[in-house]
Design a protein around this motif. Structure first.
Motif, short mmCIF file in Angstrom:
data_model
loop_
_atom_site.label_atom_id
_atom_site.label_comp_id
_atom_site.label_asym_id
_atom_site.label_seq_id
_atom_site.Cartn_x
_atom_site.Cartn_y
_atom_site.Cartn_z
N SER A 28 29.62 39.56 31.42
CA SER A 28 30.14 39.53 29.99
C SER A 28 31.37 40.42 29.95
O SER A 28 32.56 39.93 29.47
N ASP A 29 31.18 41.47 30.42
CA ASP A 29 32.46 42.54 30.43
C ASP A 29 33.68 41.93 31.37
O ASP A 29 34.85 42.11 30.91
N LEU A 30 33.12 41.43 32.37
CA LEU A 30 34.37 40.84 33.37
C LEU A 30 34.93 39.85 32.87
O LEU A 30 36.37 39.60 32.67
N ILE A 31 34.61 38.90 32.02
CA ILE A 31 35.04 37.91 31.17
C ILE A 31 35.77 38.27 30.29
O ILE A 31 37.14 37.77 29.88
N ARG A 32 35.23 39.27 29.29
CA ARG A 32 36.11 39.82 28.27
C ARG A 32 37.42 40.58 28.83
O ARG A 32 38.44 40.37 28.33
N ARG A 33 37.35 41.30 29.95
CA ARG A 33 38.41 41.90 30.51
C ARG A 33 39.26 41.00 30.94
O ARG A 33 40.72 40.97 30.75
N ALA A 34 39.20 39.80 31.41
CA ALA A 34 39.81 38.63 32.12
C ALA A 34 40.43 38.04 30.86
O ALA A 34 41.69 37.81 30.94
N VAL A 35 40.04 37.97 29.93
CA VAL A 35 40.38 37.30 28.64
C VAL A 35 41.65 38.11 27.96
O VAL A 35 42.59 37.70 27.74
N GLN A 36 41.50 39.18 28.11
CA GLN A 36 42.41 40.29 27.48
C GLN A 36 43.54 40.30 28.42
O GLN A 36 44.72 40.20 27.84
N ILE A 37 43.29 40.32 29.52
CA ILE A 37 44.61 40.26 30.60
C ILE A 37 45.23 39.12 30.50
O ILE A 37 46.52 39.14 30.69
N VAL A 38 44.61 37.96 30.46
CA VAL A 38 45.53 36.78 30.44
C VAL A 38 45.88 36.26 28.89
O VAL A 38 47.03 36.07 28.81
N TYR A 39 45.36 36.45 27.80
CA TYR A 39 45.80 35.88 26.35
C TYR A 39 45.82 37.20 25.37
O TYR A 39 46.25 36.92 24.54
N GLY A 40 45.44 38.55 25.92
CA GLY A 40 45.64 39.54 25.13
C GLY A 40 46.90 39.91 24.50
O GLY A 40 47.08 40.46 23.53
N GLN A 41 48.02 39.66 25.23
CA GLN A 41 49.36 39.88 24.89
C GLN A 41 50.19 38.88 25.06
O GLN A 41 50.18 38.23 26.22
N GLU A 42 51.14 38.81 24.32
CA GLU A 42 52.48 37.68 24.63
C GLU A 42 53.23 38.32 25.69
O GLU A 42 53.69 39.31 25.45
N ARG A 43 53.51 37.43 26.67
CA ARG A 43 54.36 37.98 27.57
C ARG A 43 55.68 37.16 27.80
O ARG A 43 55.42 35.96 27.60
N SER A 44 56.73 37.73 28.19
CA SER A 44 57.87 36.81 28.38
C SER A 44 58.43 37.09 29.55
O SER A 44 58.27 38.23 30.14
N ALA A 45 59.16 36.06 30.02
CA ALA A 45 59.88 36.41 31.33
C ALA A 45 60.89 37.43 31.29
O ALA A 45 61.05 38.24 32.31
N THR A 46 61.62 37.51 30.15
CA THR A 46 62.44 38.65 29.99
C THR A 46 61.91 39.93 30.24
O THR A 46 62.42 40.88 30.64
N GLU A 47 60.73 40.05 29.60
CA GLU A 47 59.83 41.39 29.83
C GLU A 47 59.40 41.73 31.02
O GLU A 47 59.19 42.80 31.48
N ASP A 48 59.08 40.61 31.82
CA ASP A 48 58.60 40.62 32.95
C ASP A 48 59.66 41.31 34.11
O ASP A 48 59.62 42.25 34.71
N VAL A 49 60.92 40.73 33.63
CA VAL A 49 62.07 41.11 34.50
C VAL A 49 62.43 42.43 34.20
O VAL A 49 62.80 43.20 35.24
N ALA A 50 62.45 42.82 32.95
CA ALA A 50 62.77 44.47 32.66
C ALA A 50 61.86 45.23 33.37
O ALA A 50 62.26 46.54 33.74
N ARG A 51 60.44 45.14 33.44
CA ARG A 51 59.47 45.69 34.17
C ARG A 51 59.86 45.75 35.45
O ARG A 51 59.90 46.88 36.08
N MET A 52 60.13 44.70 35.95
CA MET A 52 60.65 44.82 37.58
C MET A 52 61.73 45.77 37.80
O MET A 52 62.02 46.62 38.88
N ARG A 53 62.89 45.45 36.97
CA ARG A 53 63.91 46.39 37.03
C ARG A 53 63.76 47.92 36.90
O ARG A 53 64.13 48.68 37.51
N ARG A 54 62.73 48.28 35.94
CA ARG A 54 62.55 49.66 35.78
C ARG A 54 61.88 50.12 37.07
O ARG A 54 61.77 51.34 37.22
N GLY A 55 61.04 49.42 37.75
CA GLY A 55 60.20 49.76 38.76
C GLY A 55 60.99 49.69 40.24
O GLY A 55 60.91 50.41 41.29
N PHE A 56 62.29 49.21 40.25
CA PHE A 56 63.33 49.10 41.34
C PHE A 56 63.73 50.68 41.72
O PHE A 56 64.09 51.60 40.73
#
Length: 84
Positions: A28-56
């Motif tokens: 149950s905990d594994l499933i709850r965590r997976a749901v949070q990772i996949v659906y818990g926050q709205e993600r956008s390609a713009t934010e993903d690119v910004a995160r990659m740039r910050r890590g560069f």
């Protein structure tokens, strides 16, 4: 907390059973965590690119390059604490 019944394939259940045994977490905990990772926050390609740039360039102060570090891990060798 709401109780929900789901249907899983045999492979999905096997994966959850293995992860549960490895981590000591309930299925149950594994499933709850997976749901949070996949659906818990709205993600956008713009934010993903910004995160990659910050890590560069974040590896630039290490004594070994990324490829050498991976090879050291594969061989079972360990880096000296100063190289981390």
């Amino acid at each position: 907390m709401n109780r929900t019944q789901i249907s899983l394939t045999e492979d999905d259940r096997r994966l959850l059973d293995e992860q549960s045994a490895r981590t000591g977490r309930s299925i149950s905990d594994l499933i709850r965590r997976a749901v949070q990772i996949v659906y818990g926050q709205e993600r956008s390609a713009t934010e993903d690119v910004a995160r990659m740039r910050r890590g560069f360039g974040s590896w630039q102060n290490h004594a070994v390059d990324g490829e050498e570090w991976v090879e050291l891990r594969r061989s079972g060798a360990r880096l000296e604490p100063r190289d981390r």
